[in-house]
Scaffold this motif. Structure first.
Motif, short mmCIF file in Angstrom:
data_model
loop_
_atom_site.label_atom_id
_atom_site.label_comp_id
_atom_site.label_asym_id
_atom_site.label_seq_id
_atom_site.Cartn_x
_atom_site.Cartn_y
_atom_site.Cartn_z
N LEU A 129 -35.27 10.68 1.81
CA LEU A 129 -34.05 11.40 1.42
C LEU A 129 -33.39 11.88 2.70
CD1 LEU A 129 -32.16 12.90 -0.57
CD2 LEU A 129 -33.79 14.80 -0.50
N THR A 182 -30.12 14.12 3.88
CA THR A 182 -28.93 14.92 3.63
C THR A 182 -28.01 14.70 4.84
OG1 THR A 182 -29.73 16.94 4.70
CG2 THR A 182 -30.24 16.67 2.36
N THR A 237 -32.28 7.44 -0.06
CA THR A 237 -31.38 8.21 -0.90
C THR A 237 -30.56 9.09 0.02
OG1 THR A 237 -32.93 8.22 -2.75
CG2 THR A 237 -31.20 9.91 -2.76
N PHE A 248 -27.97 12.14 0.31
CA PHE A 248 -27.43 13.31 -0.38
C PHE A 248 -26.16 13.70 0.37
CE2 PHE A 248 -26.80 17.68 -1.42
CZ PHE A 248 -27.33 17.84 -2.68
N LEU A 254 -31.68 14.15 -8.24
CA LEU A 254 -32.92 13.61 -7.70
C LEU A 254 -34.08 13.69 -8.69
CD1 LEU A 254 -32.68 15.21 -4.16
CD2 LEU A 254 -31.98 12.91 -4.86
N PHE A 310 -40.51 11.65 -2.40
CA PHE A 310 -40.05 11.11 -1.12
C PHE A 310 -41.17 11.23 -0.10
CE2 PHE A 310 -36.08 12.33 -3.20
CZ PHE A 310 -35.36 11.15 -3.07
N VAL A 335 -38.14 13.75 4.19
CA VAL A 335 -36.78 14.27 4.01
C VAL A 335 -36.24 14.56 5.40
CG1 VAL A 335 -35.38 16.16 3.10
CG2 VAL A 335 -37.28 15.26 1.74
#
Length: 161
Positions: A7, A9, A31, A33, A57, A63, A66
């Motif tokens: 993940l 961000t 993924t 974000f 999510l 995950f 992150v």
């Protein structure tokens, strides 16, 4: 351990987009974000999963890592009061939401949270270390507060009670 599901961000930003592309090229499930799911899909194509809320999510599974790089662009140096608030919220508030999401049972084995060397500011010829205090101007305080928000995740790290 080689992470296979990550993940990110801030995956559409300056650093995040380069990291996302590299991971996708290595066949890592990524993924991203961000604020705009359509922008994420347009930027990276069908190989990336887009999320704009932590609720998105719920069915993503666990995950392996992150990477927190979220934050509004900082390259414009004319920071008005409202712009400063956007910079703070996009980093600190999102990081607090990320930590809350982790605390809710989404504990990755690895969390990397970006900040900046700007936390130290211009301190002349002083030798600086990780424990050197931040200066009092906005950029340094922003970095220090962002790091503090991310460090709260240590209370919820995988393997902790």
């Amino acid at each position: 351990m080689n992470p296979t599901s990550i993940l990110i961000t801030g995956g559409t930003g300056f650093l995040g987009s380069a990291l996302t592309r590299r991971l996708l090229a290595k066949q890592v499930a990524v993924t991203v974000f961000g604020r705009d799911a359509e922008k994420i899909r347009k930027q990276f194509g069908p190989g990336v999963r887009a999320a704009t809320r932590f609720a998105d999510l719920a069915d993503a599974g666990a995950f392996d890592a992150v990477v927190n790089l979220a934050g509004a662009g900082i390259f414009d140096r004319y920071w008005t009061g409202p712009r400063k608030q956007i910079l703070r919220n996009s980093r600190i508030e999102l990081t607090r939401e990320l930590v809350a999401w982790i605390a809710a049972g989404n504990k990755p084995p690895v969390l990397v949270s970006g900040s900046a060397i700007g936390v130290y500011g211009d301190q002349g010829d002083s030798v600086l270390s990780e424990t050197s205090p931040a200066n009092a101007d906005f950029a340094q305080q922003l970095c220090a507060d962002w790091e503090a928000a991310a460090l709260a995740a240590a209370d919820h790290a995988a393997g902790s009670a």
